[in-house]
Motif scaffolding. Structure first.
Motif, short mmCIF file in Angstrom:
data_model
loop_
_atom_site.label_atom_id
_atom_site.label_comp_id
_atom_site.label_asym_id
_atom_site.label_seq_id
_atom_site.Cartn_x
_atom_site.Cartn_y
_atom_site.Cartn_z
N UNK A 158 0.85 -1.20 0.00
CA UNK A 158 0.00 0.00 0.00
C UNK A 158 0.88 1.25 0.00
N UNK A 159 0.33 2.39 -0.41
CA UNK A 159 1.15 3.60 -0.44
C UNK A 159 1.15 4.34 0.90
N UNK A 160 0.36 3.89 1.88
CA UNK A 160 0.36 4.47 3.22
C UNK A 160 0.28 3.34 4.24
N UNK A 161 0.97 3.50 5.36
CA UNK A 161 1.01 2.48 6.41
C UNK A 161 -0.28 2.48 7.22
N UNK A 162 -0.88 1.29 7.39
CA UNK A 162 -2.04 1.14 8.26
C UNK A 162 -3.31 1.82 7.78
N UNK A 163 -3.45 2.05 6.48
CA UNK A 163 -4.60 2.80 5.98
C UNK A 163 -5.60 1.93 5.22
N UNK A 164 -5.16 0.88 4.55
CA UNK A 164 -6.03 0.09 3.67
C UNK A 164 -6.28 -1.30 4.23
N UNK A 165 -7.44 -1.86 3.93
CA UNK A 165 -7.84 -3.18 4.40
C UNK A 165 -7.80 -4.19 3.25
#
Length: 142
Positions: free
Chosen positions: A79-86
């Motif tokens: 993902x392009x951000x940590x802890x943002x997508x499921x």
């Protein structure tokens, strides 16, 4: 329509709308460059490699679109951000997952049965709401 001095075929639209309509099959034996947007209707088949560079690549435009991946990933899926997508949502969960290395999570919530084989080390408190069956428990309070 004319050939330039390099032997390239050039097509001009002289009616002012800037468009050229081709009805029927068309083949390009060399590179095809599109300097602006490319819109394709119907089925698109790519034979060989396809590379999409820069910007955002969108696949599908609604949750009813299906994406079928028949090949195998040969790179990381990040993902392009940590802890943002499921991965998955309530009511549309993934069935099984197989990992060969370390799985890291800040919270692990198991709603049914958890089978842990081998040696397990828990560095913080472990809360059990129900029955715990264990072989050897070494150290700590229980």
């Amino acid at each position: 329509i004319e050939y330039n001095r390099n032997g390239d075929l050039e097509i001009y639209n002289t009616d002012g709308d800037g468009g050229v309509m081709i009805d029927g099959s068309t083949s390009a034996g060399g590179d095809l460059y599109v300097g602006n947007n490319l819109y394709v209707s119907g089925v698109s088949t790519f034979i060989g490699n396809a590379t999409f560079r820069g910007g955002t690549i969108g696949i599908g435009d609604s949750t009813s679109d299906d994406i079928n991946v028949s090949g195998e990933f040969i790179s990381d899926l990040n993902p392009n951000s940590d802890g943002l997508y499921d991965l998955g949502i309530i009511g549309k969960r993934w069935r099984d997952a197989r990992f060969s290395g370390l799985v890291t999570s800040t919270t692990l919530n198991v709603s049914d049965t958890a089978l842990i084989s081998g040696i397990s080390t828990f560095k913080e408190a472990v809360f059990v709401n129900g029955t715990l069956t264990a072989g050897l428990i070494d150290g700590g309070e229980y």
